[in-house]
Design an enzyme around this catalytic site. Structure first.
Site, mmCIF file in Angstrom:
data_model
loop_
_atom_site.group_PDB
_atom_site.id
_atom_site.type_symbol
_atom_site.label_atom_id
_atom_site.label_comp_id
_atom_site.label_asym_id
_atom_site.label_seq_id
_atom_site.Cartn_x
_atom_site.Cartn_y
_atom_site.Cartn_z
ATOM 1 N N HIS A 57 6.373 62.762 32.254
ATOM 2 C CA HIS A 57 6.807 63.148 30.916
ATOM 3 C C HIS A 57 5.996 62.364 29.895
ATOM 4 O O HIS A 57 5.627 61.219 30.131
ATOM 5 C CB HIS A 57 8.306 62.870 30.735
ATOM 6 N N ASP A 88 12.743 69.655 33.539
ATOM 7 C CA ASP A 88 12.262 71.009 33.822
ATOM 8 C C ASP A 88 12.194 71.303 35.321
ATOM 9 O O ASP A 88 12.183 72.478 35.719
ATOM 10 C CB ASP A 88 10.867 71.211 33.223
#
Length: 433
Positions: free
Chosen positions: A308, A366
């Site tokens: 991320h 996700d």
């Protein structure tokens, strides 16, 4: 006034500028560089704004190293366990958790704004049947300004409140209409007796010819996903909403800009990319081959859903959503979902690989959200739309914070120019080459 400062000396001119150091309630201190260009004649250079605080905000705090996400000071883990999406929406917009009466009034107001104008609903029939739902949602949200122009004064607190409730209420109806148009089914009107997520599922999957019962497990899972996606500080789409809104543009235009920014595969489309990646890998036996490809910079393959931009150790939302993924697949009778089993094994193998561990490439939110959406029967083309419904709450909170600030100014980033120096025009008849 800031008690500390940072002295910056220009080695060319010898000029020294004192840059105030500002401290927030949490997070790193920041240098106030507002006077830098005026005093030194230089800009700062920070591609993609990775080290720039673009605004002051009281809404969401992220500590990427510690894996912390706070909404108005409340850990997202506590809200995911104990709260609801409507309560979180109230919190983000109003800065405090509501009383029982306040929550009831807020939820009631949202439920009374769920219908969209019939003329607006007919817009969907003008879209091509295979149009991407995000294209439809972005266009329809922007068009809302043509229907609600009597309550768009951004300087009127009551108008801001009406807009806030209206956009949060109508996004599920707009999203469901986009889905129904894509599959060629009749539009289903909202049912104000249902809660926010149950109403969305009903509009998605009900048909006029038979009764549809919303599965409470599905509604609960969707509510959790919306909580986890409600806000995430100054990400690309939120920054877009702020920048568009800083011009004084109507709020629907600003939210539409956010929807368009979210559409990018590096932002809201990542969960869709995770499922495509898992399908490409195909089976557990192929994992080592694809992990080797992911390490090879010359390879086209990328490990989606890992790592991320902000979180450097782990994404706190991923821990929560992983447990929910197990629960949803178990209760919906899809616990033998091959993609989920493949995802679990991929996670297990990757987290034992020194290459990914040393680079702190852990699963993010996700990685599992697309699997849950898929288990709920939501088509892949709608994944980013679901993200937009949830993130609208955060966009609204940031827009409200910005436009209610008396010191609001239009956003105007500067640049490092590397193009041609001044040159004079030459008539086309005299040009050679």
């Amino acid at each position: 006034m800031p008690s500390k400062s940072f002295e910056l000396k220009n080695s060319s001119s010898g000029l020294t500028t004192s840059l105030p150091v500002r401290a927030g309630t949490l997070g790193p201190e920041v240098l106030d560089i507002a006077s830098l260009y005026k005093e030194q004649g230089v800009f700062t250079f920070d591609p993609a704004f990775g080290a720039t605080a673009s605004c002051e905000s009281k809404i969401t705090y992220i500590d990427g190293d510690a894996g912390v996400l706070l909404y108005r000071g409340y850990p997202v883990e506590q809200l995911a366990e104990k709260s609801s999406f409507m309560e979180v929406a109230y919190l983000l917009i109003n800065a405090e958790l509501p009383t029982a009466r306040q929550l009831e009034a807020f939820s009631h107001s949202i439920s009374r704004h769920t219908m969209i104008n019939e003329s607006l609903l007919r817009f969907f029939n003008g879209f091509y049947h295979s149009a991407h739902p995000m294209a439809m949602v972005s266009a329809v949200v922007a068009s809302m300004s043509a229907f609600y122009h009597d309550s768009m004064d951004i300087h009127d607190p009551r108008h801001r409140e009406i807009f806030s409730h209206r956009i949060i209420a109508k996004l599920p109806s707009i999203a469901a209409a986009a889905h129904k148009h894509s599959v060629g089914q009749p539009f289903i009107y909202p049912n104000n007796e249902l809660d926010y997520c149950s109403n969305l599922l009903n509009m998605f999957f009900a048909v006029p010819c038979e009764h549809y019962e919303v599965d409470p497990v599905a509604a609960k899972a969707l509510d959790l996903l919306f909580i986890l996606h409600a806000d995430h500080e100054q990400n690309a789409s939120t920054s877009t909403v702020r920048l568009a809104g800083s011009t004084g543009a109507n709020p629907y235009a600003a939210i539409s800009a956010g929807v368009s920014a979210l559409w990018g595969p590096a932002h809201g489309g990542a969960n869709e990319a995770v499922l495509s990646m898992l399908e490409q890998i195909g089976s557990v036996e192929n994992i080592p081959k694809y992990l080797a490809m992911a390490k090879d910079r010359s390879s086209y393959f990328r490990l989606m859903g890992f790592g991320h931009r902000v979180y450097k150790n782990f994404d706190p939302r991923a821990k929560i959503i992983r447990e929910t993924c197990h629960e949803v697949l178990h209760k919906l009778g899809d616990e033998n979902n091959p993609l989920f089993e493949l995802a679990l094994r991929l996670e297990e193998i990757a987290l034992q690989d020194e290459y990914f561990v040393s680079r702190k490439l852990y699963p993010n939110v996700d990685f599992y959200s697309g699997i849950i959406y898929s288990a709920l029967g939501i088509p892949r083309s709608m994944f980013t739309v679901m993200f937009a419904i949830a993130r609208t709450v955060g966009w609204v909170a940031h827009w409200l914070e910005m436009v209610s600030d008396p010191a609001m100014r239009i956003g105007r980033p500067r640049q490092l120019y590397t193009g041609p120096t001044r040159r004079d025009y030459v008539s086309v008849a005299l040009r050679r080459g």
